[in-house]
Motif scaffolding. Structure first.
Motif, PDB file in Angstrom:
ATOM      1  N   SER A 124       0.834  -1.177   0.000  1.00  0.00           N
ATOM      2  CA  SER A 124       0.000   0.000   0.000  1.00  0.00           C
ATOM      3  C   SER A 124       0.885   1.249   0.000  1.00  0.00           C
ATOM      4  O   SER A 124       2.045   1.160  -0.403  1.00  0.00           O
ATOM      5  N   ILE A 125       0.364   2.370   0.454  1.00  0.00           N
ATOM      6  CA  ILE A 125       1.148   3.605   0.468  1.00  0.00           C
ATOM      7  C   ILE A 125       1.893   3.735   1.794  1.00  0.00           C
ATOM      8  O   ILE A 125       3.109   3.752   1.821  1.00  0.00           O
ATOM      9  N   ALA A 126       1.162   3.812   2.901  1.00  0.00           N
ATOM     10  CA  ALA A 126       1.805   3.951   4.208  1.00  0.00           C
ATOM     11  C   ALA A 126       2.453   2.631   4.613  1.00  0.00           C
ATOM     12  O   ALA A 126       1.841   1.572   4.487  1.00  0.00           O
ATOM     13  N   SER A 127       3.680   2.706   5.117  1.00  0.00           N
ATOM     14  CA  SER A 127       4.382   1.482   5.520  1.00  0.00           C
ATOM     15  C   SER A 127       3.629   0.748   6.623  1.00  0.00           C
ATOM     16  O   SER A 127       3.667  -0.474   6.686  1.00  0.00           O
ATOM     17  N   GLY A 128       2.952   1.505   7.479  1.00  0.00           N
ATOM     18  CA  GLY A 128       2.206   0.897   8.568  1.00  0.00           C
ATOM     19  C   GLY A 128       1.009   0.090   8.098  1.00  0.00           C
ATOM     20  O   GLY A 128       0.436  -0.680   8.857  1.00  0.00           O
ATOM     21  N   SER A 177       5.103  -2.739  -3.576  1.00  0.00           N
ATOM     22  CA  SER A 177       4.613  -1.420  -3.190  1.00  0.00           C
ATOM     23  C   SER A 177       5.273  -0.337  -4.022  1.00  0.00           C
ATOM     24  O   SER A 177       6.437  -0.432  -4.394  1.00  0.00           O
ATOM     25  N   CYS A 178       4.472   0.677  -4.298  1.00  0.00           N
ATOM     26  CA  CYS A 178       4.969   1.818  -5.050  1.00  0.00           C
ATOM     27  C   CYS A 178       5.600   2.836  -4.140  1.00  0.00           C
ATOM     28  O   CYS A 178       6.369   3.676  -4.552  1.00  0.00           O
ATOM     29  N   CYS A 179       5.213   2.819  -2.826  1.00  0.00           N
ATOM     30  CA  CYS A 179       5.369   4.040  -2.053  1.00  0.00           C
ATOM     31  C   CYS A 179       5.836   3.865  -0.620  1.00  0.00           C
ATOM     32  O   CYS A 179       6.054   4.869   0.044  1.00  0.00           O
ATOM     33  N   SER A 180       5.964   2.647  -0.139  1.00  0.00           N
ATOM     34  CA  SER A 180       6.339   2.477   1.263  1.00  0.00           C
ATOM     35  C   SER A 180       7.848   2.527   1.407  1.00  0.00           C
ATOM     36  O   SER A 180       8.543   1.741   0.787  1.00  0.00           O
ATOM     37  N   SER A 181       8.346   3.438   2.249  1.00  0.00           N
ATOM     38  CA  SER A 181       9.792   3.640   2.279  1.00  0.00           C
ATOM     39  C   SER A 181      10.456   3.149   3.555  1.00  0.00           C
ATOM     40  O   SER A 181      11.656   3.265   3.704  1.00  0.00           O
ATOM     41  N   GLY A 208      -4.971  13.723 -19.727  1.00  0.00           N
ATOM     42  CA  GLY A 208      -4.965  15.110 -20.154  1.00  0.00           C
ATOM     43  C   GLY A 208      -4.109  16.043 -19.317  1.00  0.00           C
ATOM     44  O   GLY A 208      -4.249  17.260 -19.409  1.00  0.00           O
ATOM     45  N   SER A 209      -3.239  15.489 -18.482  1.00  0.00           N
ATOM     46  CA  SER A 209      -2.330  16.360 -17.739  1.00  0.00           C
ATOM     47  C   SER A 209      -1.013  15.622 -17.541  1.00  0.00           C
ATOM     48  O   SER A 209      -0.945  14.415 -17.702  1.00  0.00           O
ATOM     49  N   ALA A 210       0.034  16.378 -17.180  1.00  0.00           N
ATOM     50  CA  ALA A 210       1.338  15.738 -16.992  1.00  0.00           C
ATOM     51  C   ALA A 210       1.314  14.891 -15.716  1.00  0.00           C
ATOM     52  O   ALA A 210       0.625  15.237 -14.762  1.00  0.00           O
ATOM     53  N   PRO A 211       2.048  13.769 -15.702  1.00  0.00           N
ATOM     54  CA  PRO A 211       2.045  12.891 -14.514  1.00  0.00           C
ATOM     55  C   PRO A 211       2.902  13.455 -13.395  1.00  0.00           C
ATOM     56  O   PRO A 211       3.946  12.915 -13.066  1.00  0.00           O
ATOM     57  N   ASN A 212       2.443  14.551 -12.815  1.00  0.00           N
ATOM     58  CA  ASN A 212       3.172  15.137 -11.692  1.00  0.00           C
ATOM     59  C   ASN A 212       2.551  14.656 -10.400  1.00  0.00           C
ATOM     60  O   ASN A 212       1.343  14.736 -10.225  1.00  0.00           O
ATOM     61  N   GLY A 213       3.372  14.212  -9.506  1.00  0.00           N
ATOM     62  CA  GLY A 213       2.862  13.745  -8.227  1.00  0.00           C
ATOM     63  C   GLY A 213       3.620  12.521  -7.811  1.00  0.00           C
ATOM     64  O   GLY A 213       4.152  11.799  -8.651  1.00  0.00           O
ATOM     65  N   PRO A 214       3.672  12.287  -6.499  1.00  0.00           N
ATOM     66  CA  PRO A 214       4.438  11.150  -6.013  1.00  0.00           C
ATOM     67  C   PRO A 214       3.756   9.824  -6.341  1.00  0.00           C
ATOM     68  O   PRO A 214       2.528   9.742  -6.386  1.00  0.00           O
ATOM     69  N   GLY A 215       4.582   8.840  -6.607  1.00  0.00           N
ATOM     70  CA  GLY A 215       4.073   7.476  -6.711  1.00  0.00           C
ATOM     71  C   GLY A 215       3.525   7.041  -8.057  1.00  0.00           C
ATOM     72  O   GLY A 215       3.228   5.870  -8.250  1.00  0.00           O
TER      73      GLY A 215
END
Lengths: 418, 314
Positions: free
Chosen positions: A100-104, A123-127, A299-306
């Motif tokens: 998921s996103i949050a490691s917890g 996971s894409c986002c858990s650090s 329709g927009s640039a892929p700006n954003g985390p993950g």
């Protein structure tokens, strides 16, 4: 009543039975925070996974079937995420869990659902470094991967730099957060493996007017240089006080301080000997291929985390499943390093690339996926390295002194691990 | 079909763990009228207590005593009970909404301690690699789940029977007396402060027990497990199930947690592909709507409080 219930269950069973015979479908389960504290980024990350699945279906599906992307919300809560993951695995029959996103949330899913059920989790986002720790202990059974670089390579590169500069004793001053603690620990471990000594490790709490106490403590033992893990404003306070109390001008700075406000606050003339690190912006054909597909779809640039890491997590899982030829969690995990890592024809993101990959699988030829985050190599713990740049201050301005591409980072990591 | 059964076993384990928490809260609110808005604090103390006592030894941590699960579980309960005693002595003089605010603050503090006391709780990283009781005895994880379901069910049944006995006794009537009219209870020579403290500590100990059972099942614990929203979920279970009735704890836990998971499944099944990422918001609204409807049509919960009438009255 009982009869009615029985017959309706039978009818339900027959329905699902016939549905399966008509067209085969493999569920690809994803658990992300669509509501809750990470909701702002969660929705777009979900879309990135959907994009990869849609492109793969357009290329003809994976393992001989259409792939159905099933997205579940964890609401930022571990108990909800675990329940969603369990139902994805047992009821939808998903061979992977993306998230998921949050490691917890990621960790309890991994320990209580993915590992027991032998399902691959990416996971894409858990650090959190504890995921690496768990993998090193054997607690993930080789089923765990993530497409987001951890802070570990950053610590290793900085330690290698300090070692190459001939430094023997260093002090570490770091911000007291999981980012700061993790990076400081990684640096210390690497620097000591290279034969150096860390004289002091001092944590500081954010947003204090002065850090005299911390800086004085860090100066004990006369370190030759300081590794500073901080954010710009507090980092500037620490750096100024360090110099004014007679600390060495050889400063090693973490990624967050690569900002003009930091240079102005400290003074460019003081920072001539300082070196810093940051994630290098990845560019290249594979990245622009993803960016273009995203723009066309949304329709927009892929700006954003993950977004890039989620797309790659999904694509790697799909390619590994195609290579394995069956929707089996263990088989997918075993093939993930086969479809990445550098051998054979290069496969780019997009329908065209996935079609080509399917051909190569059919011909039993090797290929390597170079994704939206560039080339991907998973280490033994399922972690990836990223490219880095080394920055300094020249003529009052931030400049890039050096770049570390992934092979160089890998070599430095290997030197530490041996 | 086996998939659904496997999921059901998993679901029931979680539901039964929550039902133990709800029974604890029911004792406090349903019987004694104590507004505990810090349920998650005692659940967390039980969970961390158990985790620290049974976890593997690590150089970076104070804990990691590697004790057997049953002993760790009792230790976690004791820790929750002790925490409740301290909180109770300090805060139980407060009434109603004041008590709610105080306990809510305590819940936040406990979560912050878990986040910052890195040497004990592992901080934001949490505690990893916690052993699960008898896990290696089973060939498959499903065997373990089935065993654990049996274990949790026994614990829940034990708690239920013990509570029924206690609440049916004069002590149970005393709780209700304090809830209904403290002055009247005091005029009969009873000590309401003592009664309130007893109910509070006992209820919190049960929450601690549930926390320990949760850790034994998941094998990991982090501060994220103890967000204030969990307190809300437990309260929803109590209200929907019917407060003042111990059976209601089971019904409420089953109904509310079922609603949470079924709505998630339904949303992901029924929504067209392009709206999947809006599913989360729809699910949350659905949960809210169904809880509101339940309360509108069954204001006293699915099973209301059974009336207490003297045997001799007629």
């Amino acid at each position: 009543m009982k009869k009615l219930l029985l017959s309706s269950i039978c009818a339900l069973g027959a329905m699902t039975g016939s549905a399966m015979a008509q067209d085969c479908e493999i569920a690809f389960g994803s658990v992300l925070s669509l509501t809750g504290p990470n909701a702002a980024i969660g929705k777009a990350i979900g879309d990135a996974g959907q994009l990869a699945v849609d492109q793969f279906n357009e290329a003809g599906g994976a393992a001989g079937c259409k792939v159905r992307y099933v997205l579940r919300d964890d609401q930022g809560q571990p108990n909800v995420g675990v329940d969603a993951a369990k139902s994805l695995v047992e009821i939808d029959g998903s061979p992977v869990i993306l998230g998921s996103i949050a490691s917890g949330v990621t960790l309890p899913i991994l320990t209580s659902v993915a590992v027991p059920a032998k399902v691959t989790q990416i996971s894409c986002c858990s650090s959190a470094p504890s995921l690496t720790e768990l993998a090193a202990e054997g607690g993930t059974d080789g089923l765990w991967f993530r497409t987001l670089p951890t802070s570990r390579p950053q610590g290793i590169v900085m330690a290698t730099l300090a070692h190459e500069a001939g430094l023997k004793t260093m002090a570490i001053v770091y911000v007291n957060s999981d980012y700061g603690v993790g990076l400081a620990r990684d640096f210390k471990e690497a620097f000591e493996k290279l034969g150096g000594t860390v004289s002091q490790m001092i944590a500081y709490n954010e947003q204090q007017p002065s850090y005299r106490v911390e800086v004085n403590a860090a100066l004990q033992g006369e370190p030759e240089a300081m590794f500073l893990v901080a954010f710009p404003a507090d980092g500037a306070t620490v750096a100024r006080e360090w110099i004014s109390f007679g600390g060495s001008s050889k400063l090693y700075l973490s990624n967050a301080m690569r900002a003009d406000e930091f240079v102005h606050a400290v003074g460019a003339d003081i920072l001539v000997d300082a070196v810093g690190i940051d994630n290098a912006q990845i560019s290249g054909e594979s990245v622009s291929s993803f960016d273009a597909a995203w723009e066309k779809r949304f329709g927009s640039a892929p700006n954003g985390p993950g977004l890039h890491t989620m797309y790659d997590a999904t694509a790697v899982a799909l390619l590994a499943m195609e290579k394995a030829g069956k929707p089996n969690g263990r088989a997918i995990a075993d093939n993930i390093r086969t479809v990445t890592g550098g051998e054979g024809e290069v496969i780019l993101p997009g329908v065209e690339g996935f079609t080509r990959a399917k051909q190569l699988v059919a011909e039993n030829k090797p290929f390597t996926y170079v994704g939206a985050t560039g080339p991907i190599t998973f280490d033994a713990n399922g972690d990836v390295n990223g490219p880095y740049l080394i920055w300094g201050v020249k003529d009052g301005k931030l400049t890039t002194i050096d770049t570390w591409d992934i092979p160089r980072v890998d070599a430095a990591t290997a030197a530490i691990e041996k | 079909m086996t998939g659904i059964l496997l999921y059901l076993v998993f679901f029931l384990i979680v539901t039964l763990i929550y039902s133990i928490v709800v029974m604890g809260l029911n004792l406090q609110w349903g019987y004694t009228g104590l507004f505990n808005a810090g349920v998650v604090a005692f659940y967390a103390i039980g969970a961390y207590g158990t985790a620290v006592l049974m976890g593997p030894d690590r150089s970076t941590l104070i804990g990691g005593f590697g004790l057997p699960f049953p002993i760790a579980l009792i230790g976690g309960m004791a820790a929750a009970g002790l925490g409740a005693l301290i909180v109770g002595l300090a805060a139980l003089r407060l009434r109603d909404d004041y008590l709610a605010i105080a306990t809510f603050g305590i819940a936040i503090s406990v979560q912050l301690v878990a986040l910052n006391f890195e040497g004990l709780t592992g901080g934001a990283q949490g505690l990893i690699g916690l052993p699960r009781p008898l896990f290696s005895m089973f060939d498959s994880p499903n065997g373990f789940n089935l065993f654990y379901l049996g274990f949790v069910a026994c614990m829940a049944a034990l708690v239920y029977l013990a509570l029924q006995t206690a609440l049916g006794s004069p002590w149970g009537r005393l709780l209700k007396a304090v809830r209904e009219d403290e002055t009247a209870a005091a005029s009969l020579g009873k000590n309401p402060a003592m009664v309130r403290l007893q109910a509070f500590v006992l209820g919190c100990t049960l929450m601690g027990l549930a926390g320990g059972l949760y850790v034994g099942f998941i094998g990991f614990v982090s501060p994220l497990d103890f967000l204030p929203i969990l307190t809300f979920q437990i309260w929803a279970m109590l209200i929907v199930g019917g407060s003042g009735n111990t059976k209601g704890a089971f019904v409420g836990a089953f109904a509310v947690w079922g609603l949470w998971s079924v709505s998630g499944m339904a949303v992901s099944k029924l929504l067209p592909v392009q709206f999947q990422s809006q599913g989360g918001a729809i699910q949350t609204m659905l949960i809210g709507l169904l809880i509101v409807l339940t309360l509108l049509f069954r204001p006293r919960g699915l099973i209301g409080e059974s009336e207490t009438i003297s045997r001799h009255a007629n």
